[in-house]
Design an enzyme around this catalytic site. Structure first.
Site, PDB file in Angstrom:
ATOM      1  N   HIS A  99       0.886  -1.184   0.047  1.00 39.44           N
ATOM      2  CA  HIS A  99      -0.057   0.008  -0.023  1.00 39.44           C
ATOM      3  C   HIS A  99       1.064   0.983  -0.149  1.00 39.44           C
ATOM      4  O   HIS A  99       2.139   1.315   0.552  1.00 39.44           O
ATOM      5  CB  HIS A  99      -0.914   0.052   1.257  1.00 39.44           C
ATOM      6  CG  HIS A  99      -0.273  -0.277   2.660  1.00 39.44           C
ATOM      7  ND1 HIS A  99       0.506  -1.570   2.960  1.00 39.44           N
ATOM      8  CD2 HIS A  99       0.132   0.576   3.300  1.00 39.44           C
ATOM      9  CE1 HIS A  99       0.976  -1.167   4.238  1.00 39.44           C
ATOM     10  NE2 HIS A  99       0.771  -0.063   4.478  1.00 39.44           N
ATOM     11  N   HIS A 101       0.876   5.195   1.210  1.00 40.70           N
ATOM     12  CA  HIS A 101       0.207   6.418   1.738  1.00 40.70           C
ATOM     13  C   HIS A 101       0.425   7.669   1.315  1.00 40.70           C
ATOM     14  O   HIS A 101       1.464   8.179   0.633  1.00 40.70           O
ATOM     15  CB  HIS A 101       1.043   6.555   3.263  1.00 40.70           C
ATOM     16  CG  HIS A 101       1.082   5.369   4.317  1.00 40.70           C
ATOM     17  ND1 HIS A 101       0.267   5.044   5.235  1.00 40.70           N
ATOM     18  CD2 HIS A 101       1.736   4.243   4.265  1.00 40.70           C
ATOM     19  CE1 HIS A 101       0.534   4.201   5.858  1.00 40.70           C
ATOM     20  NE2 HIS A 101       1.476   3.498   5.198  1.00 40.70           N
TER      21      HIS A 101
END
Ligand code: 5GP
Ligand code: ZN
Length: 136
Positions: A99, A101
């Site tokens: 992922h 941010h």
């Protein structure tokens, strides 16, 4: 991955505050935000981290990151924005599904996301650059 929370979130099995979704990605708000609007870009396919991300996902990822960053700036009028992406525990990764941010920043938000600058010398830099270049 049966037990991966981000697989379940990305594929809609667990509800999330979704900003954007397409066939490859879901972008959600982080449950414990560093600042208002802290978002996570999550590929729907499971990759542990950058070391096993495929090239097609990697290529699409930054185009999407730019889109989300610009939308955050427009919507939230933030003063700046950090893009952070952690790989393995030593680097702060806590969820082992890739992922990215997207963290809007605000003057006086009290956050500290930057590293302590170290020192080096030209010979060390030259050797390190050559070593990494050789591994490409
Ligand atoms: P990492 O430390 O792996 O780079 O980031 C994991 C991030 O996922 C953290 O910022 C954490 O707050 C967020 N997070 C963990 N579990 C959940 C969840 O179930 N929902 C959402 N929206 N964020 C989560
Ligand atoms: Zn997963």
């Amino acid at each position: 991955m049966n037990d991966c929370i981000f697989c379940k979130i990305a594929n809609g099995e667990i509800p999330s505050s979704t900003i954007y979704e397409d066939d490859k990605f879901r972008v959600i708000l982080d449950l414990s935000p560093a600042a208002a609007g802290h978002a996570l870009i999550i590929p729907k396919a499971h990759f542990r981290n950058i070391f096993d991300l495929d090239d097609a996902t990697a290529a699409d990822l930054f185009v999407l990151a730019k889109k989300i960053a610009c939308a955050a700036k427009k919507a939230l009028n933030c003063d700046g924005l950090n893009i952070v992406q952690n790989n393995e525990e030593i680097a702060g990764q806590t969820v082992f599904h890739f992922h990215m941010h997207i963290i809007p920043r605000y003057i006086n938000d009290g956050q500290s996301i930057l590293w302590k600058p170290g020192t080096s010398d030209p010979e060390t830099l030259k050797n390190l650059a050559a070593k990494i270049a050789e591994a490409l």
